[in-house]
Design a protein around this motif. Structure first.
Motif, PDB file in Angstrom:
ATOM      1  N   CYS A   1       1.604   7.604   3.342  1.00  0.00           N
ATOM      2  CA  CYS A   1       0.203   7.578   3.744  1.00  0.00           C
ATOM      3  C   CYS A   1       0.053   7.456   5.247  1.00  0.00           C
TER       4      CYS A   1
ATOM      5  N   LYS B   1       1.143   4.252  -2.849  1.00  0.00           N
ATOM      6  CA  LYS B   1       0.724   5.624  -2.554  1.00  0.00           C
ATOM      7  C   LYS B   1       1.891   6.591  -2.309  1.00  0.00           C
TER       8      LYS B   1
ATOM      9  N   ASP C   1      -5.188   5.482   5.784  1.00  0.00           N
ATOM     10  CA  ASP C   1      -5.065   5.171   4.352  1.00  0.00           C
ATOM     11  C   ASP C   1      -4.754   3.687   4.149  1.00  0.00           C
TER      12      ASP C   1
ATOM     13  N   VAL D   1       0.838  -1.202   0.000  1.00  0.00           N
ATOM     14  CA  VAL D   1       0.000   0.000   0.000  1.00  0.00           C
ATOM     15  C   VAL D   1       0.872   1.251   0.000  1.00  0.00           C
TER      16      VAL D   1
ATOM     17  N   LYS E   1     -10.313  -3.569   2.066  1.00  0.00           N
ATOM     18  CA  LYS E   1     -10.992  -3.954   0.826  1.00  0.00           C
ATOM     19  C   LYS E   1     -10.880  -5.453   0.563  1.00  0.00           C
TER      20      LYS E   1
ATOM     21  N   GLU F   1      -7.760   1.393   5.289  1.00  0.00           N
ATOM     22  CA  GLU F   1      -8.870   1.391   4.334  1.00  0.00           C
ATOM     23  C   GLU F   1      -8.545   0.553   3.096  1.00  0.00           C
ATOM     24  N   GLU F   2      -7.308   0.603   2.662  1.00  0.00           N
ATOM     25  CA  GLU F   2      -6.897  -0.195   1.494  1.00  0.00           C
ATOM     26  C   GLU F   2      -6.889  -1.686   1.845  1.00  0.00           C
TER      27      GLU F   2
END
Length: 124
Positions: free
Chosen positions: A22, A19, A26, A15, A33, A29-30
């Motif tokens: 982060c 990005k 952040d 992640v 998923k 939330e990734e």
């Protein structure tokens, strides 16, 4: 000292690499998923990663920003070295044969592999 990220740490690094930098939110939330992960678990893992030197934390703002200190290539090399030494007992050829025998490579990938192997042949 060699840094060896765990599987969960690698998921977090994926992640961060995507990005750039982060917050814990952040990352959480990734990850949420694709898996059931609690925010506090993500926070704790990222704190441990900071202590291990895998990420740096910018505390200038109220919300801390994390940035990877290990590159994707470094993590791949560490993981590959571990797989070769443990699973394939040091045999790189067994690893390649297993990978090519069980995963369909595209024509472009096969051409790239051939080109890479030619470099080794030419250096002898």
């Amino acid at each position: 000292m060699e840094i060896k990220p765990t599987e969960s740490e690698l998921e977090i690094l994926q992640v961060i690499w995507k990005k750039g930098q982060c917050t814990v939110r952040d990352v959480h939330e990734e990850l949420a998923k694709n898996k059931d992960a609690g925010y506090t678990t993500t926070l704790k893992l990222m704190q441990i990663m900071h202590e291990k030197g895998l990420v740096e934390r910018d505390t200038a703002a109220k919300t801390h920003l994390y940035k990877a200190l290990i590159t994707r290539e470094q993590a791949q090399q560490t993981a590959l070295d571990k797989i070769i030494s443990t699973v394939f007992k040091g045999s790189t050829s067994d690893l390649v044969i297993q990978a090519l025998g069980h995963h369909r490579a595209s024509k472009d990938e096969i051409d790239a592999i051939k080109s890479y192997l030619e470099k080794f042949r030419d250096s002898d």
